[in-house]
Each structure stands twice: as structure tokens, then as C-alpha cells.
Design a protein around this motif. Structure first.
Motif, PDB file in Angstrom:
ATOM      1  N   CYS A 151      47.863   4.017-109.145  1.00 33.89           N
ATOM      2  CA  CYS A 151      47.779   4.557-107.776  1.00 33.89           C
ATOM      3  C   CYS A 151      48.185   3.519-106.743  1.00 33.89           C
ATOM      4  N   SER A 152      47.711   2.282-106.950  1.00 27.53           N
ATOM      5  CA  SER A 152      48.035   1.227-105.981  1.00 27.53           C
ATOM      6  C   SER A 152      49.518   0.893-105.965  1.00 27.53           C
TER       7      SER A 152
ATOM      8  N   TRP B 284      43.712   3.245-111.332  1.00 31.66           N
ATOM      9  CA  TRP B 284      43.735   2.627-109.998  1.00 31.66           C
ATOM     10  C   TRP B 284      44.962   1.733-109.812  1.00 31.66           C
ATOM     11  N   THR B 285      45.363   1.073-110.884  1.00 29.37           N
ATOM     12  CA  THR B 285      46.570   0.228-110.806  1.00 29.37           C
ATOM     13  C   THR B 285      47.806   1.073-110.532  1.00 29.37           C
TER      14      THR B 285
END
Length: 540
Positions: free
Chosen positions: A25-26, A22-23
């Protein structure tokens, strides 16, 4: 506690993996989106440039229109798009390709050679009519509704409501409107082209159908003058005239542009120079080349639209000290039509360097405005090393001499000499007439005489410009000769400065230029400073 159940090691790793994913992707997703948008924008720009290059329209993209604007294709309000600076067509960015195929721009020449000079029809385009324009049929205001509506002819600039547009009006012949006496009709150029093929040159007979008042105007604009105001003016003139009449002198030099005059009847052409005094001088030099080529009959009269600051020649001829868009371009054309012909003296300035072993190197300039040596030129040159120790130029009467028409002139201790051809100097100062009760004859720019004055220093120059002092008036002459033996002094001709060593400067009359004087906005010039209208018909 023994009863508590610990999570399996792989469960913690799985959770950490999700966090890392998620990191990433963000962080990476915005970068990717930004890169993708930049790539798409670059593709759109390349696509638009490709259309611009191949199109006959004069497309210019913009995201700021002066008033609410609607696309000629989709009729939607335009936020970002392009406009044609020849016909005035406006289009949204996404409809650019469709508009380029669907709508024709102004034709500088007609394809059909058989068309007569008076057989051209209106060329209507819909929407975005000028504010405060009135319908040619009902006389009511056009373009007042917040949508794409009403029509404008791109030649005569007439406007008409949608509901007033009739079949008869669509097929009506165009008379080119208010500026018909300035416009070169496309059919005229077509006929000229045919005549040249037939080896005929009787342009006067062809022009007689356009009327005795036809004085076609050629625009020579410097797009770099006046904080790039010239570029916008080029488009506005293309909309009101035939684009073939409008030249950017940074792309087409005046020598080439003025050859259009040779396709016009004798003594009929006028030229409007949009730029500073330097641009005007450049154009007048090109006019002199026409004389050398034996094209005296085609020499135009020259008007000035001053861009930038310190336009002393323009001010002398009644065109003002600077143009910043305070009056519409249409009014500028009206002023040109009302202007009267005058003559302007042009002078040859020869500077002969005194080198070693009496070797002499000659520099030659053409002067329209003024020549100066000393503090006035020093301010233009910004000659810092010389500023603190500028000697009194004429403190030694043996070293430096001034001659007017061959006679030696006795002078006080001056620091500078200014030789004037025109009435204004230093951005709007009447140097020769000065101030106070002592009267002096008005300086003229067509009498073959130069006015010569002296200044006592930079502070004296500043006092003169704010009307707190007068220069030292030396006299008037047909020929001026300066003999300078100082080691290094600043000089200038029409604002072009340089540092000059010992030399002899000789100023003699060179020729006349045919100019246009506008008396609508009267300056301090007296009417007597203009020439007899009959004199303007004479050529060198």
C-alpha cells in the motif's frame, strides 16, 4: 523453558501478511495517486484545448501573470488560468468554459450591415485594468483595489470605476481612442464586404468618414524572432488594434497578409515589421510582388520593430539596434504615427558561376543592406576549413577585378570587399564615414549609389567595429562588378552567407521601397539622409 507458550505458526504468517500488505500500500498508493493526478491533468488539458480550438477568443494558458489578477467569472485571485490575447479577458482554469460562453471577444466585423461607421458602442469588460490607468469620468486611478473591479473598453482602452459607470456611459459610442487613426474598424470591413457584393470599389469615399489622418497599420510579426518575443508582441498588438490587422508571418506569409492593403484607400496603409533584417527583406519582397500584380496604389510604407541583434537596416532608419521590451507597445505605435516617409534603394545581385566548358549558372538575390566577399562573409559563414588559409583576395590583379560603373579600379592587397547600401554595418558601425579628421559624405540609402570599401583581414574588421581603424574606401558607384577566379570564397547578402567558387558578381539598382524613418531617437544618421517627404508619394 517448557512453561513458555510459543505462538502458533499461522499467527506469524498473519503478521507477515499485514507487513507485506502495508508495504504494498505504501508503495502502490503514491504511484496510483500520481497516475490518477496525471490522468486528470491530461483530461483537463484536452478539455482546455478543445475549448481553445472552438472558441472565438484567443486563449493562452499561463501560471504567471505580471500583476495580481482576478477571474472574470468567480472574481477569485487566479493562480493558474488563461487570458485572451485579443480582448484581454482573464479567467481561472475552472471557469474557462463559463467565460467562453458568457463573454464575447473583439468582433473583427460587425454582424449588422446597417450600422454606420460612427455607430459603434464601447465594449466593456470588468476587472484587471492596466496599472496607472485613470477613470474617464472622475480622472482618479482605476484598478487600485485588490479585487475584481472597474471596467475597460477593449477598443479605445478607456477605463472607468464601478461607481462611475453610468447608463449613458454604457451606451456611449466608442471613438477607438488614441490609436483610432491606426485601427481598421469592424464596421469598415462590414461595409467593404457589402460593397464587394455590390461590385463597388470606391473605398476612398467610405474611408473619408474616418478622417484624413486615418493611416491603418498592419502588423507583420515573426513569432520566432528575438527569443520568441514576437509571440508576446502579437497578443499586445491584438489588444490595442483590430486582431484582423495582426499577422504572424510564420503562419500567414507576407504575400497573403499584404492583400489586406487592397481593401484600404490608395496610399493609406502602413506596415510594422516585427523581426530581424531577414524578416524585413521577406516583407519587402512581398511588396515587390504587389507591384508585379499591378497593385502599386496599395503599396504600404514600412516601419521596423527590430527583434534579435544586428539590425543594421532598422538602425539606419532610426528604429534602433534591437527591441527587448524597454518601451511599451503603445509607445511603439505612437512612434509609427510620428514617423516620416523615406525611400530605400533595393539592389539586384547577380552571381554567375563559371562552370566547366564555360557553362554559366545564374543566382539572383535582392539586397537591402550590403554584399560582401572575404573575411566579413567568412565570419557569418563560420567557414572553418578556409579560416587558416584565406589568401589575399586581390593579391593578383590579373585573377580578380573590381569595376565601378564600368571602370576598372586598381586595388592594394585586400582580403575582402564590402558593398554598402545603408549607413550601418556589423551591428551598428558607420563603415563609410569612419572615424578621424578626414571627412566623407554621409552614406544615403535613397541616392541610387553604393559605397564600396575594402578590408585587409578579419583583424582589420574587428578593429573597424571597435573604432580603432577605418576601412580602405574604394569609391561610390551606381553599378558594381566583381570578377573572382579564386577556388572558393565566402560571400553574403544581407547576412545570408554561402561558399562561392569562381564567378562574376554584378550589382545593379532594382527598385525603391517606401519606408518609415523615425527621428525621435536620433542615431548617427544625419537628417539629410532622409528623403523629401514629397518624394515618398511617388511609386515605381
Amino acid at each position: 523453558m517448557e512453561g513458555e507458550k510459543r505462538p502458533a505458526p499461522y499467527e506469524g504468517l498473519f503478521a507477515d501478511g499485514h507487513l507485506v500488505l502495508w508495504t504494498l500500500c505504501s508503495v502502490l498508493l503514491p504511484v496510483f495517486i500520481t497516475f490518477w493526478c496525471s490522468l486528470q491533468r491530461s483530461r483537463r488539458q484536452l478539455h482546455r484545448r478543445d475549448i481553445f480550438r472552438k472558441s472565438k477568443h484567443g486563449w493562452r494558458d499561463t501560471d504567471l501573470f505580471s500583476h495580481p489578477t482576478y477571474c472574470c467569472v468567480c472574481a477569485q485571485h487566479i493562480l493558474q488560468g488563461a487570458f485572451c490575447d485579443c480582448c484581454g479577458l482573464r479567467v481561472d482554469e475552472g471557469c474557462l468554459k463559463k467565460a467562453d460562453k458568457r463573454f464575447h471577444c473583439k468582433e473583427i466585423m460587425l454582424k449588422n450591415d446597417s450600422k454606420a461607421l460612427d455607430a459603434m458602442h464601447h465594449h466593456w469588460i470588468r476587472g484587471n485594468v492596466p496599472l496607472c490607468s485613470n477613470c474617464v469620468v472622475c480622472k482618479q486611478q482605476c484598478g487600485s483595489q485588490p479585487k475584481l473591479c472597474d471596467y475597460r473598453c477593449i477598443w479605445c482602452q478607456k477605463t472607468v470605476h464601478d461607481e462611475c459607470m453610468k447608463n449613458s456611459l454604457k451606451n456611449e459610442q466608442c471613438d477607438f481612442g488614441e490609436f483610432k487613426n491606426l485601427i481598421i474598424p469592424p464596421s469598415y470591413l462590414t461595409s467593404i464586404n457589402q460593397m464587394r457584393k455590390d461590385k463597388k470599389t470606391d473605398y476612398a469615399m467610405l474611408a473619408s468618414k474616418l478622417g484624413k489622418q486615418w493611416t491603418p497599420l498592419i502588423i507583420l510579426a515573426n513569432s520566432r524572432s528575438g527569443t520568441n518575443m514576437g509571440e508576446g508582441l502579437l497578443g499586445e498588438f491584438r489588444i490595442l488594434l483590430n486582431p484582423v490587422q495582426v499577422f504572424d508571418v510564420t503562419k500567414t506569409p507576407p504575400v497573403k497578409a499584404l492583400q489586406l492593403c487592397t481593401l484600404l484607400p490608395h496610399y493609406s496603409a502602413r506596415v510594422l515589421v516585427c523581426g530581424g533584417d531577414g524578416t524585413v527583406g521577406w516583407v519587402l519582397d512581398a511588396v515587390d510582388e504587389m507591384k508585379i500584380k499591378g497593385q502599386e496604389k496599395y503599396i504600404p510604407q514600412v516601419a521596423v520593430l527590430p527583434l534579435g541583434t544586428g539590425n543594421d537596416l532598422s538602425n539606419t532608419l532610426g528604429w534602433g539596434t534591437g527591441y527587448a521590451g524597454e518601451i511599451p507597445v503603445a509607445q511603439v505605435l505612437r512612434n509609427v504615427m510620428e514617423a516620416d516617409g523615406v525611400k530605400l534603394d533595393r539592389w539586384k545581385v547577380q552571381v554567375t558561376n563559371k562552370g566547366y566548358y564555360n557553362l554559366r549558372k545564374l543566382k539572383e538575390f535582392t539586397m537591402n543592406n550590403y554584399f560582401s566577399v572575404g573575411p566579413d562573409a567568412l565570419m557569418a559563414l563560420n567557414f572553418h576549413a578556409h579560416r587558416e588559409k584565406a589568401p589575399s583576395l586581390f593579391s593578383s590583379r590579373i585573377l580578380n577585378k573590381l569595376e565601378l560603373d564600368g571602370e576598372r579600379v586598381e586595388l592594394p592587397n585586400l582580403e575582402g570587399i564590402i558593398v554598402l547600401n545603408i549607413g550601418y554595418w556589423g551591428g551598428g558601425c558607420r563603415l563609410w564615414e569612419g572615424m578621424g579628421d578626414e571627412t566623407y559624405p554621409l552614406a544615403r540609402h535613397d541616392d541610387g549609389l553604393l559605397e564600396v570599401v575594402g578590408v585587409f583581414g578579419s583583424f582589420h574588421c574587428a578593429q573597424i567595429q571597435v573604432k580603432l581603424a577605418n576601412p580602405f574606401r574604394i569609391g561610390q558607384a551606381h553599378t558594381v562588378r566583381l570578377i573572382l577566379k579564386c577556388s572558393m570564397m565566402p560571400m553574403q547578402v544581407d547576412g545570408e552567407p554561402w561558399a562561392q567558387g569562381p564567378c562574376t558578381v554584378t550589382i545593379t539598382h532594382k527598385t525603391h521601397a517606401l519606408m518609415l524613418y523615425f527621428s525621435g531617437e536620433q542615431t548617427d544618421d544625419d537628417i539629410s539622409s532622409t528623403s523629401d517627404p514629397e518624394d515618398t508619394k511617388e511609386t515605381e
